[in-house]
Design a protein around this motif. Structure first.
Motif, short mmCIF file in Angstrom:
data_model
loop_
_atom_site.label_atom_id
_atom_site.label_comp_id
_atom_site.label_asym_id
_atom_site.label_seq_id
_atom_site.Cartn_x
_atom_site.Cartn_y
_atom_site.Cartn_z
N SER A 6 -85.22 -23.06 -32.50
CA SER A 6 -85.55 -22.77 -31.10
C SER A 6 -84.59 -23.49 -30.15
O SER A 6 -84.18 -22.93 -29.13
CB SER A 6 -86.99 -23.17 -30.80
OG SER A 6 -87.18 -24.56 -30.99
N SER A 7 -84.20 -24.71 -30.50
CA SER A 7 -83.24 -25.44 -29.67
C SER A 7 -81.87 -24.78 -29.73
O SER A 7 -81.18 -24.68 -28.71
CB SER A 7 -83.13 -26.89 -30.13
OG SER A 7 -84.36 -27.55 -29.96
N LEU A 8 -81.47 -24.33 -30.91
CA LEU A 8 -80.19 -23.64 -31.04
C LEU A 8 -80.19 -22.35 -30.23
O LEU A 8 -79.22 -22.04 -29.53
CB LEU A 8 -79.91 -23.34 -32.52
CG LEU A 8 -78.60 -22.62 -32.82
CD1 LEU A 8 -77.41 -23.48 -32.39
CD2 LEU A 8 -78.52 -22.27 -34.28
N GLY A 9 -81.28 -21.62 -30.30
CA GLY A 9 -81.39 -20.39 -29.51
C GLY A 9 -81.35 -20.66 -28.02
O GLY A 9 -80.74 -19.90 -27.25
N GLU A 10 -81.98 -21.76 -27.60
CA GLU A 10 -81.95 -22.12 -26.18
C GLU A 10 -80.53 -22.45 -25.72
O GLU A 10 -80.10 -22.03 -24.64
CB GLU A 10 -82.87 -23.32 -25.95
CG GLU A 10 -83.02 -23.72 -24.52
CD GLU A 10 -83.98 -24.88 -24.35
OE1 GLU A 10 -83.95 -25.50 -23.27
OE2 GLU A 10 -84.74 -25.18 -25.28
N VAL A 11 -79.80 -23.18 -26.54
CA VAL A 11 -78.41 -23.52 -26.20
C VAL A 11 -77.56 -22.26 -26.12
O VAL A 11 -76.74 -22.11 -25.20
CB VAL A 11 -77.83 -24.52 -27.23
CG1 VAL A 11 -76.33 -24.66 -27.06
CG2 VAL A 11 -78.50 -25.87 -27.10
#
Length: 71
Positions: A6-11
């Motif tokens: 989810s953090s990778l997708g947000e970035v």
């Protein structure tokens, strides 16, 4: 090694959004410089200048975030 997807997708989404935003503002600046009738030249140059300054500020802020010596 665990990945927080989810953090990778947000970035990824923020990066794409910022890139598209800078491209749109730059394109508006180029469009403001194109000759058109019925619009004062001084106003066109001022709008284009503001757009280009906004693009430069976004690039400078990105460099500030990336380079640790600036903090």
């Amino acid at each position: 090694m665990d990945l927080e997807w989810s953090s990778l997708g947000e970035v990824v989404l923020v990066s794409i959004g910022a890139t598209v935003g800078v491209m749109v503002v730059f394109a508006l600046g180029v469009r403001a410089l194109s000759p058109q009738e019925g619009r004062p030249a001084a106003l066109s140059r001022a709008v284009a200048g503001l757009c280009f300054v906004a693009c430069a500020a976004a690039v400078a802020y990105g460099l500030y975030l990336i380079i640790p010596q600036f903090h």
